[in-house]
Design a protein around this motif. Structure first.
Motif, PDB file in Angstrom:
ATOM      1  N   ARG A 177      -5.393   5.709  11.613  1.00 34.43           N
ATOM      2  CA  ARG A 177      -6.597   4.945  11.938  1.00 34.43           C
ATOM      3  C   ARG A 177      -7.462   5.748  12.888  1.00 34.43           C
ATOM      4  O   ARG A 177      -6.940   6.316  13.849  1.00 34.43           O
ATOM      5  CB  ARG A 177      -6.207   3.680  12.689  1.00 34.43           C
ATOM      6  N   ILE A 182      -5.322  -4.649  13.396  1.00 37.62           N
ATOM      7  CA  ILE A 182      -4.568  -4.309  12.187  1.00 37.62           C
ATOM      8  C   ILE A 182      -4.077  -5.587  11.528  1.00 37.62           C
ATOM      9  O   ILE A 182      -3.563  -6.488  12.196  1.00 37.62           O
ATOM     10  CB  ILE A 182      -3.365  -3.430  12.544  1.00 37.62           C
ATOM     11  N   ASP A 183      -4.250  -5.636  10.228  1.00 32.07           N
ATOM     12  CA  ASP A 183      -3.795  -6.797   9.472  1.00 32.07           C
ATOM     13  C   ASP A 183      -2.302  -6.658   9.191  1.00 32.07           C
ATOM     14  O   ASP A 183      -1.855  -5.604   8.738  1.00 32.07           O
ATOM     15  CB  ASP A 183      -4.576  -6.864   8.149  1.00 32.07           C
ATOM     16  N   THR A 184      -1.556  -7.712   9.512  1.00 37.11           N
ATOM     17  CA  THR A 184      -0.106  -7.637   9.290  1.00 37.11           C
ATOM     18  C   THR A 184       0.239  -7.538   7.797  1.00 37.11           C
ATOM     19  O   THR A 184       1.368  -7.224   7.451  1.00 37.11           O
ATOM     20  CB  THR A 184       0.613  -8.867   9.881  1.00 37.11           C
ATOM     21  N   LYS A 185      -0.746  -7.816   6.929  1.00 32.36           N
ATOM     22  CA  LYS A 185      -0.495  -7.667   5.492  1.00 32.36           C
ATOM     23  C   LYS A 185      -0.155  -6.211   5.151  1.00 32.36           C
ATOM     24  O   LYS A 185       0.453  -5.937   4.127  1.00 32.36           O
ATOM     25  CB  LYS A 185      -1.728  -8.099   4.688  1.00 32.36           C
ATOM     26  N   GLU A 186      -0.573  -5.297   6.038  1.00 31.06           N
ATOM     27  CA  GLU A 186      -0.249  -3.876   5.819  1.00 31.06           C
ATOM     28  C   GLU A 186       1.254  -3.653   5.701  1.00 31.06           C
ATOM     29  O   GLU A 186       1.703  -2.723   5.046  1.00 31.06           O
ATOM     30  CB  GLU A 186      -0.787  -3.019   6.992  1.00 31.06           C
ATOM     31  N   VAL A 187       2.006  -4.504   6.388  1.00 28.92           N
ATOM     32  CA  VAL A 187       3.467  -4.298   6.395  1.00 28.92           C
ATOM     33  C   VAL A 187       4.220  -5.493   5.805  1.00 28.92           C
ATOM     34  O   VAL A 187       5.315  -5.340   5.278  1.00 28.92           O
ATOM     35  CB  VAL A 187       3.964  -3.969   7.832  1.00 28.92           C
ATOM     36  N   ALA A 211       5.437   0.402   7.262  1.00 27.87           N
ATOM     37  CA  ALA A 211       4.196   0.992   6.761  1.00 27.87           C
ATOM     38  C   ALA A 211       3.700   2.019   7.768  1.00 27.87           C
ATOM     39  O   ALA A 211       3.841   1.834   8.973  1.00 27.87           O
ATOM     40  CB  ALA A 211       3.142  -0.094   6.562  1.00 27.87           C
ATOM     41  N   SER A 212       3.175   3.101   7.248  1.00 26.59           N
ATOM     42  CA  SER A 212       2.570   4.116   8.119  1.00 26.59           C
ATOM     43  C   SER A 212       1.098   4.183   7.796  1.00 26.59           C
ATOM     44  O   SER A 212       0.712   4.135   6.630  1.00 26.59           O
ATOM     45  CB  SER A 212       3.185   5.493   7.862  1.00 26.59           C
ATOM     46  N   LEU A 213       0.287   4.255   8.809  1.00 25.81           N
ATOM     47  CA  LEU A 213      -1.144   4.401   8.553  1.00 25.81           C
ATOM     48  C   LEU A 213      -1.821   5.221   9.630  1.00 25.81           C
ATOM     49  O   LEU A 213      -1.350   5.296  10.754  1.00 25.81           O
ATOM     50  CB  LEU A 213      -1.841   3.047   8.372  1.00 25.81           C
TER      51      LEU A 213
END
Ligand SMILES: [Zn+2]
Ligand SMILES: [Zn+2]
Length: 200
Positions: free
Chosen positions: A29, A12-17, A25-27
């Motif tokens: 996967r 997971i890319d930390t850019k997500e949060v 952030a919720s995702l």
């Protein structure tokens, strides 16, 4: 040490949060089970798709990752060898520490021996977390059902399919003794006959 590969479904890319503490952030996967996710007797098959709900929470030290999902393991009953497919609940909450916070995290960490997950190249690799969560939750000695009677010791038949299963055939190990039985019976019976003969 395995390096974090971008592109893997478990990375997971930390850019997500982002790095601002407090942001979340919720995702969802769909990940693919990595190899050897289990033990010799039971494991989640490699490549199995697992839906994970993830929540990322940026904190000062790193990113707190909460994950839930479930997977289906495949194994064999240790008593009768029937295939078993127990569902494994996946639940974890782990902190991934920024490399530049690792030393500080160690100082304030309450347990130095505790395994520490790190953010590498701005990426979070869930594989070790998944492994540490799933493998210990798999049954150590899987059974198809709690009262599985196992296999017949003589012919290997599943006793659950045939509970009244019996053998009249004598175990070959006792066959040699069986040859001697008529002699023993004759020897044992003759005194009785003699006694009865006397009384009559
Ligand atoms: Zn069984
Ligand atoms: Zn049998």
């Amino acid at each position: 040490m395995n390096t974090t590969q971008p592109g893997s479904s478990l990375v997971i890319d930390t850019k997500e949060v982002g790095r601002r503490p407090g942001s979340m952030a919720s995702l969802s996967r769909t990940i693919e089970a990595p190899a050897d996710l289990g033990t010799d007797v039971i494991a989640v098959p490699e490549g199995q798709e697992i839906d994970l709900d993830l929540r990322l929470e940026s904190v000062v030290e790193g990113v707190l990752v909460t994950g839930t999902g479930s997977a289906v393991a495949t194994g064999a009953c240790v008593r009768c060898l029937t295939e078993v497919h127990p569902t494994v609940d996946i639940r974890f909450q782990e902190l991934f520490v920024w490399p530049d916070r690792v030393d500080h995290h160690r100082e304030v960490g309450d347990d130095e021996d505790e395994e520490e997950y790190r953010i590498e190249n701005e990426l979070i690799d869930l594989e070790p977390v998944l492994r540490d969560t799933v493998v210990p939750s798999l049954p150590f000695q899987p059974v198809c059902r709690e009262d599985c009677p196992g296999l017949c010791s003589q012919c290997g038949a599943r006793l659950a399919d045939d509970p009244d299963h019996q053998h009249d055939v004598i175990d070959p190990r006792w066959a040699a003794l069986e040859v001697l039985r008529p002699l023993a019976e004759t020897a044992g019976e003759s005194p009785v006959e003699t006694d009865e003969g006397k009384r009559n």
